[in-house]
Scaffold this active site. Structure first.
Site, short mmCIF file in Angstrom:
data_model
loop_
_atom_site.label_atom_id
_atom_site.label_comp_id
_atom_site.label_asym_id
_atom_site.label_seq_id
_atom_site.Cartn_x
_atom_site.Cartn_y
_atom_site.Cartn_z
N HIS A 1 43.71 14.69 -24.63
CA HIS A 1 43.37 15.24 -25.93
C HIS A 1 43.29 14.19 -27.02
O HIS A 1 42.32 14.14 -27.79
CB HIS A 1 44.38 16.31 -26.34
CG HIS A 1 44.08 16.89 -27.68
ND1 HIS A 1 43.02 17.75 -27.90
CD2 HIS A 1 44.66 16.71 -28.90
CE1 HIS A 1 42.97 18.08 -29.17
NE2 HIS A 1 43.95 17.46 -29.80
N HIS B 1 47.97 20.93 -30.95
CA HIS B 1 48.19 22.22 -31.58
C HIS B 1 48.74 23.26 -30.61
O HIS B 1 49.07 24.37 -31.05
CB HIS B 1 46.90 22.74 -32.23
CG HIS B 1 46.66 22.18 -33.59
ND1 HIS B 1 46.95 22.85 -34.75
CD2 HIS B 1 46.17 20.97 -33.97
CE1 HIS B 1 46.64 22.10 -35.79
NE2 HIS B 1 46.15 20.96 -35.35
N ASP C 1 37.91 20.41 -29.12
CA ASP C 1 38.65 21.36 -29.94
C ASP C 1 37.81 22.59 -30.28
O ASP C 1 36.63 22.47 -30.63
CB ASP C 1 39.07 20.71 -31.27
CG ASP C 1 39.96 19.49 -31.07
OD1 ASP C 1 39.80 18.81 -30.04
OD2 ASP C 1 40.79 19.23 -31.94
#
Length: 700
Positions: free
Chosen positions: A274, A223, A161
């Site tokens: 992820h 996100h 991230d």
């Protein structure tokens, strides 16, 4: 001398242990508040989803408007998207001094872009849209799971991230080198939100992706979802930086995000995703899902089902079980032949209302979809469409099953316990144990998993017998000094090599002594920030805390034991924190072990009260709901102009009034919206929206 050395050693060990305890408590506070916020996000959108399922529009115009406002899966066809985001019609003025892009891109373009962003320059909207257009074309040709080999490069660098922290990306490139034919990168999602330079990170990564398509690989994170962006900052950032063309840029980003691959496989042995996996994760299914259908993963559109067989059966009035297809999650029944409407029963009134309002054009569109006839020009074949054509005779999955696969991959976390269970902490995905990991690796002949999604104090962390590696590249994520960032390098032997860093001037100025073992001053700074956030959380739930405290105060003395205080606080906030351990930082010590809870709550209110002397109970409500109110405002504000039009407000109020069984005429709604428009400019900005909420709360 020997005794003195032993005493010093004991003192030092106790000191280090206390520091470690403080560090862990601080970390728990930050993480618990972060996950609670994610829960609120999902609950909010589940609420809107419920409203939409219960609301029956009175006209096709109203239905279309509401659909545009709340339905997350709004998408454009190829020709419509290109027309809407026509970058060629945007002129670059002679006064523009920023970088220029021409396609196909070359390494010099990337270098110029990096230098421009270091100098705080901005890329012109024309070039941003052009870049997104080319990126989308490239991503559409990629499979759901990219394949990387260490045979073509000396090593592969995997980054976690970044969350809009451009300094971290610059530091990675400074330490490890820019992407090149001999330097491959995998960026594992969550490029945006929270930080202030998400757009710059995406522009840089997309630029390198187009220059080195075989060496740069991007995975989708949780996100990369426009519904999440509404809450966590990316939407606001784009509109602030590109006030004229921001809406077009956001629409292109929304479409690009849904085309990002879901994972990367290195040498067929290391899977990079992820979030994580679940006991039902199926790589074969993941490779064949049409990933572009899932513009937002936060919620599933229940009214549409991707399988052709149920749709055909619905049109013919059949179902697999021999009963009617209609139900809570079934699409309204359509017919190719004219039918006479019959009076519905009370139980089927909503179903009949939906069915009655279906237009002829919707029926035609359904038929076209079933026989693969498109209304617009034929689109180029994508990887996903080629898979679906090639495997047309293979078993097909429901939209629910496909959505669950993607949700688990993007939102899940590992846990030390065996098994697999719902991730109630985040509100999405699941928790998977070492046994789930072992079975998954064995099934697909993998060595280990690399994932991100969780901030780690050292930037990386192994779990599940070193079979799951978490890598997180955003340093100072919660506060300066809260954590290191890291990236991992894998060579042909697939042995991970880690590089840690802190991309902050304050952190760089620390001496070697200070950097060892998490310095006291830094702990105090981070700890202070964590407890400040926790006090805000406590203050936001003042009313609920009073009720919980009174349950332990049977005699109405206004005093409870500290043990009961800890139990009551956890019952209200549900953060899973060690409140007894945190108590000394939150509650003043008392000789008799009793707490005057009203006085304690008054002290919290004094800390949060602004200079405007807002009523404490009102300020509490605003603290608790501001984030949700801002997200609701952005959802209603479909053009992201920062203003809600009267029409948008009127249609939204109809949804709420339908849910709350409030009878209100159109004239009544018009009077309401005009009363909220304090400056009488014909629109409602966020301050007016918040002020209206404040005034309503003040009314008895």
């Amino acid at each position: 001398a020997f005794k003195a050395a032993v005493l010093i050693q004991q003192w030092y060990r106790r000191h280090v242990a206390r520091l470690e305890m403080r560090r862990r408590c601080t970390w728990r506070i930050f993480q618990s508040i972060e996950y609670a916020c994610e829960q609120d996000q999902i609950k909010l959108h589940n609420f809107f989803s419920y409203l939409m399922d219960q609301f029956t529009p009175s006209s096709s115009k109203e239905r279309d408007f509401i659909s545009r406002m709340f339905i997350t899966g709004e998408s454009y066809k190829e020709a419509e998207l290109e027309k809407y985001c026509d970058y060629e019609s945007i002129e670059v003025p002679d006064s523009y001094t920023g970088p220029h892009l021409s396609f196909p891109l070359v390494p010099d373009h990337a270098t110029a872009l990096l230098e421009a962003y270091q100098q705080k320059q901005q890329l012109h909207a024309r070039y941003v849209l052009n870049l997104l257009h080319e990126t989308r074309k490239h991503l559409k040709q990629l499979p759901n799971i990219s394949h990387v080999s260490t045979c073509y490069s000396e090593e592969v660098t995997v980054c976690g991230d970044l969350h809009g922290q451009l300094d971290d990306l610059f530091l990675i490139f400074y330490k490890n080198g820019l992407p090149s034919p001999s330097k491959s990168y995998v960026f594992n999602g969550d490029f945006v939100d929270r930080g202030k330079q998400s757009l710059e990170i995406l522009v840089i990564l997309f630029t390198f992706l187009l220059i080195y398509p075989k060496e740069v690989h991007l995975n989708r994170g949780n996100h990369e979802d426009h519904m999440v962006n509404l809450r966590y900052g990316f939407t606001k950032e784009v509109m602030q930086k590109y006030k004229v063309h921001g809406k077009k840029i956001l629409k292109m980003f929304q479409n690009v995000f849904c085309w990002l691959p879901l994972g990367t496989l290195i040498d067929q042995k290391v899977l990079i995703i992820h979030g994580g996996i679940s006991e039902t994760t199926d790589l074969d299914m993941l490779e064949k899902i049409q990933r572009d259908k899932f513009i937002s993963v936060l919620r599933l559109k229940k009214r549409k089902e991707s399988r052709r067989k149920p749709e055909i059966q619905a049109i013919n009035g059949e179902s697999e079980s021999g009963t009617d297809v209609a139900g809570d999650e079934a699409a309204p029944r359509l017919s190719l032949q004219p039918q006479t409407a019959q009076a519905p029963s009370t139980a089927n009134r909503l179903e009949f209302s939906r069915w009655l309002r279906q237009t002829v054009q919707e029926q035609i569109n359904t038929c076209r979809r079933l026989v693969d006839i498109s209304e617009s020009e034929p689109e180029e074949l994508t990887y996903s469409s080629m898979v679906s054509l090639k495997d047309v005779d293979e078993p097909c999955w429901t939209r629910q099953e496909e959505w669950k696969q993607i949700l688990d991959v993007l939102w899940s976390d590992p846990m030390p316990q065996e098994g697999c269970r719902e991730n109630k902490v985040r509100g999405g995905g699941c928790y998977f144990g070492p046994d789930v990991t072992e079975k998954f690796l064995e099934k697909y002949s993998l060595q280990f998993l690399i994932r991100s999604h969780e901030c780690k104090q050292e930037g990386y962390e192994f779990c599940h017998n070193r079979k799951v590696l978490t890598i997180f590249s955003a340093s100072n994520y919660y506060e300066i000094g809260s954590n290191r960032g890291a990236y991992v390098k894998l060579g042909p032997d697939l042995i991970p090599h880690f590089v840690q860093y802190q991309a902050n001037k304050t952190a760089h100025m620390l001496t070697m002594t200070q950097r060892q073992g998490f310095p006291v001053a830094l702990i105090s700074r981070v700890e202070e920030s964590a407890f400040r956030a926790l006090r805000e959380k406590l203050f936001a739930h003042t009313s609920a805390l009073i009720s919980a405290f009174k349950a332990y105060d049977g005699d109405n003395t206004g005093r409870i034991t500290l043990s009961n205080w800890a139990t009551a606080v956890e019952s209200v906030l549900r953060l899973g924190l060690p409140w007894r351990m945190l108590r000394p930082q939150l509650v003043r010590s008392t000789e008799d072990g009793m707490l005057e809870y009203k006085s304690w709550l008054d002290d919290l209110a004094m800390e949060q009260r602004s200079q405007e002397h807002i009523q404490s109970s009102l300020l509490e409500v605003i603290y608790r709901n501001r984030s949700n109110l801002e997200t609701i405002f952005r959802i209603i504000d479909r053009d992201h102009s920062g203003l809600i039009s009267f029409e948008e407000f009127q249609q939204t109020w109809k949804v709420f009034s339908s849910h709350m069984n409030i009878e209100l005429t159109d004239d009544g709604i018009n009077d309401l919206v005009r009363s909220i428009d304090f400056n009488k400019d014909g629109n409602i900005d966020f301050n007016e929206f918040l002020e209206a909420f404040r005034l309503v709360k003040q009314c008895p």
